[in-house]
Write an enzyme that holds these catalytic residues in place. Sequence first.
Site, short mmCIF file in Angstrom:
data_model
loop_
_atom_site.label_atom_id
_atom_site.label_comp_id
_atom_site.label_asym_id
_atom_site.label_seq_id
_atom_site.Cartn_x
_atom_site.Cartn_y
_atom_site.Cartn_z
N CYS A 141 0.83 -1.21 0.00
CA CYS A 141 0.00 0.00 0.00
C CYS A 141 0.87 1.26 0.00
CB CYS A 141 -0.95 -0.01 1.20
SG CYS A 141 -2.02 -1.45 1.30
N ASP A 186 -10.13 -2.19 -6.52
CA ASP A 186 -9.16 -1.32 -5.88
C ASP A 186 -9.37 0.11 -6.37
OD1 ASP A 186 -6.93 -0.05 -4.81
OD2 ASP A 186 -5.61 -1.76 -5.15
N HIS A 218 -8.31 -3.90 -2.27
CA HIS A 218 -7.09 -3.22 -1.83
C HIS A 218 -6.74 -3.65 -0.40
CE1 HIS A 218 -4.18 0.13 -1.84
NE2 HIS A 218 -4.47 0.23 -0.55
#
Length: 253
Positions: A141, A186, A218
């Site tokens: 991330c 995502d 995500h």
Amino acid sequence: MASNPPARCCTLGTLFEGTPKGKLIKIDDKIDAYVATPADGEAKEGRGILLSPDVIGIWQNSKLLADLFAENGYTTVVVDLFNGDPVKLNRPPGFDFEKWLKHGSDGNNPHTPPYIDPIIEASIKYLKSIGTTKLAAVGYCFGAKYVIRHYKNGIEVGFVAHPSFVEEDELAAIGGPLSIAAAETDNIFTTEKRHKSEEILKGTKKPFQINLFSGVEHGFAVRGNLEVGTQKFAKEQAFLQAVNWFDNYFGAE
């Protein structure tokens, strides 16, 4: 951008079960880090991984992932990118990410490249000081941006999962192989951003790989719900993707 800025989805997820085996240290007497070391006789000599975490920082899941990399022969260091100011897991709606990024929780602790780059650089120096001669990096991330930014400082091969905040020029400047694990759903690393990243990576002339996992969102590689079969499979396969990528470019032992 090659991926969008972080949002609330960057904090949502579940805790993995297990007991971390590594140890907490200070780099340069000021940067918190977690070190996972291979067992005696299992280390792949000279191989280290810098793990650049999600916004939750050094926590249960990032420690356990580091332990898994160590079990595969890589001394692994998870570094605190946030100077003791990570985001808590499952923050409620309304959390002001932009304010946190620019000013920190106390208004005096920014989490932007001028503050994070020196942390990454010090961590790379630490890994080299403990005998790392082949340096890989993993970014989840938020942390993915700093893997991609720091090939120039000695990262030889990288893996990122569901990256956020990556600029197109940063991606275009990578200096070595890059593997990406992406989620079907995502809002940060969207289908459009993924396809744009493919175009940029082709232009780099560096080896690259993008694996797309269906049925996940995500954050799946670091915060997925392992009681859900699809998420468990994707998380485990993304981890193996990273290990196999590194083993391929450094040579399997």
